[in-house]
Motif scaffolding. Structure first.
Motif, short mmCIF file in Angstrom:
data_model
loop_
_atom_site.label_atom_id
_atom_site.label_comp_id
_atom_site.label_asym_id
_atom_site.label_seq_id
_atom_site.Cartn_x
_atom_site.Cartn_y
_atom_site.Cartn_z
N ASP A 135 42.33 45.03 46.08
CA ASP A 135 42.81 45.40 44.74
C ASP A 135 41.86 44.93 43.64
O ASP A 135 42.17 45.05 42.45
CB ASP A 135 44.20 44.82 44.49
CG ASP A 135 45.25 45.45 45.38
OD1 ASP A 135 45.11 46.66 45.70
OD2 ASP A 135 46.19 44.74 45.79
N GLY A 136 40.74 44.36 44.03
CA GLY A 136 39.79 43.88 43.05
C GLY A 136 40.15 42.49 42.57
O GLY A 136 40.99 41.81 43.14
N LYS A 137 39.50 42.08 41.51
CA LYS A 137 39.73 40.76 40.93
C LYS A 137 39.54 40.83 39.43
O LYS A 137 38.64 41.50 38.94
CB LYS A 137 38.76 39.74 41.54
CG LYS A 137 38.98 38.34 41.01
CD LYS A 137 38.16 37.32 41.73
CE LYS A 137 38.50 35.95 41.18
NZ LYS A 137 37.78 34.90 41.87
N MET A 138 40.40 40.15 38.71
CA MET A 138 40.32 40.12 37.27
C MET A 138 39.66 38.80 36.85
O MET A 138 40.06 37.73 37.29
CB MET A 138 41.72 40.19 36.65
CG MET A 138 41.73 40.27 35.15
SD MET A 138 41.14 41.84 34.51
CE MET A 138 42.46 42.92 34.99
N ILE A 139 38.63 38.92 36.02
CA ILE A 139 38.05 37.71 35.43
C ILE A 139 38.32 37.76 33.93
O ILE A 139 38.30 38.83 33.32
CB ILE A 139 36.55 37.55 35.75
CG1 ILE A 139 35.74 38.76 35.35
CG2 ILE A 139 36.34 37.22 37.20
CD1 ILE A 139 34.24 38.57 35.53
N ILE A 140 38.59 36.61 33.38
CA ILE A 140 39.00 36.51 31.97
C ILE A 140 38.14 35.47 31.29
O ILE A 140 37.92 34.38 31.82
CB ILE A 140 40.49 36.15 31.85
CG1 ILE A 140 41.36 37.20 32.57
CG2 ILE A 140 40.90 36.00 30.39
CD1 ILE A 140 42.80 36.81 32.72
N HIS B 162 37.95 43.77 35.11
CA HIS B 162 38.47 44.01 36.46
C HIS B 162 37.33 44.40 37.36
O HIS B 162 36.65 45.40 37.13
CB HIS B 162 39.55 45.10 36.44
CG HIS B 162 40.16 45.31 37.78
ND1 HIS B 162 39.82 46.35 38.58
CD2 HIS B 162 41.07 44.58 38.47
CE1 HIS B 162 40.50 46.27 39.71
NE2 HIS B 162 41.27 45.20 39.67
N LEU B 163 37.11 43.62 38.42
CA LEU B 163 36.06 43.90 39.37
C LEU B 163 36.63 44.65 40.55
O LEU B 163 37.72 44.35 41.02
CB LEU B 163 35.44 42.59 39.88
CG LEU B 163 34.93 41.62 38.83
CD1 LEU B 163 34.41 40.36 39.50
CD2 LEU B 163 33.86 42.26 37.98
N THR B 164 35.91 45.64 41.03
CA THR B 164 36.30 46.37 42.23
C THR B 164 35.27 46.13 43.30
O THR B 164 34.08 46.00 43.02
CB THR B 164 36.44 47.89 41.96
OG1 THR B 164 35.20 48.37 41.43
CG2 THR B 164 37.55 48.17 40.96
#
Length: 98
Positions: free
Chosen positions: A82-87, A94-96
């Motif tokens: 589902d990817g990863k969210m970086i803030i 949102h990384l895929t």
């Protein structure tokens, strides 16, 4: 040529949007980019390592190691499906993967 460490175009679009916002700072954009590069590098490095271990266990005929490494590989890929969210400073990226 497919570069496994290249980010997809969606990531570049998101970074360009963040760059264009008046409230952004250069350090925020650089931090998001650095985090993205690090996440992609770690993902692909571990994936590559696990594939090598799977190949080695197949060549050695070691079923136990094969199943163990295959399970770890599948878990690694599924953890990123589902990817990863970086803030950073309220900005999200949102990384895929794959």
């Amino acid at each position: 040529m497919n570069n496994q460490f290249a980010m997809d175009n969606n990531i570049y679009r998101q970074l360009e949007i963040i760059k264009s916002l008046q409230k952004r700072t250069e350090s925020t954009v650089q931090s998001l980019y650095a985090q993205a590069v690090l996440e992609y590098s770690m993902y692909h490095f571990k994936k590559s390592q696990l594939l090598q271990l799977i190949d080695e266990s197949l060549e050695a005929g070691d079923k136990e190691a094969f199943y163990r490494h295959t399970l770890e590989y599948n878990n690694h890929v599924n953890d990123h499906i589902d990817g990863k969210m970086i803030i950073e400073n309220g900005y999200e990226l949102h990384l895929t993967f794959e």
